[in-house]
Design an enzyme around this catalytic site. Sequence first.
Site, short mmCIF file in Angstrom:
data_model
loop_
_atom_site.label_atom_id
_atom_site.label_comp_id
_atom_site.label_asym_id
_atom_site.label_seq_id
_atom_site.Cartn_x
_atom_site.Cartn_y
_atom_site.Cartn_z
N SER A 291 0.86 -1.19 0.00
CA SER A 291 0.00 0.00 0.00
C SER A 291 0.89 1.23 0.00
CB SER A 291 -0.88 -0.01 1.26
OG SER A 291 -1.44 1.25 1.54
N TYR B 92 -2.69 -1.70 10.38
CA TYR B 92 -2.75 -1.99 8.95
C TYR B 92 -1.54 -1.42 8.23
CZ TYR B 92 -4.18 -1.88 4.07
OH TYR B 92 -4.21 -2.02 2.70
#
Length: 255
Positions: A139, A152
């Site tokens: 990400s 996360y």
Amino acid sequence: MKETVLITGASSGIGYELARVFASHKYNLILVARSAKKLNELAELLRNQYDVKVDVMAHDLSQVGASKKLFDEVKSLQITVDVLVNNAGVGNVGFFHETELNKDAEMIQLNITALTEMTKLFSREMVKRKKGKILNVGSTGSFAPGPYIAVYYATKAYVLSFSKAIAKELKAYGVTVTALCPGAVKTNFCKTAGKRDVPGAMEASVVAKLAYEGLLKNKEVIVPGVQNKILIRLPKGLVSSINFKNQQKLSLKNH
């Protein structure tokens, strides 16, 4: 002979679109996710549209031991995995001290442990053959901390660091490792993670196409989108502040 790609988290989002891209280029596929129903629907579509072989393997990789079970199932069918796509992942938004510990543990199990296990098991086979490709989905959160989504982002930082390191190790054996680091993508991820949709999010189909092209070019890191490329080059402290403000706005909870 056609090559085979194994894609985790293939029932929706980026994984779904990656399955379509690989099928359009005549790869055989192994589709992995928790929902056998969704996988079978996608498998039927791909078989009919692209005339490729598609195997469906329903596994919940957030469960301890699931990666090994999946690997053993692939081996039992005597399928050679030429391309491994570790796409399955989960997120959670909220104050760290308020979110449930079991959700953090599940996130770490899926985003880090399962990805590492899958890479370990299948890369060994690739090394023996002196050939293979691995795509690990990180990400833009891999590049800087993310308040309100701390665990996360930390798991995605692991994905990037891990992928870049083993890319160097495995290069001599003919195995490439690529980290895909998208920003916001139009998928069900935001809803599942507990936040609002992100304005300006990219289409999953566009991300998948860029990921496929970058993988074939043996890129170590793929960051789709001009804005995302600029974002990751900013100082980490500034990016962390931007992430903090964005997550405040996007959180479904009011504090």
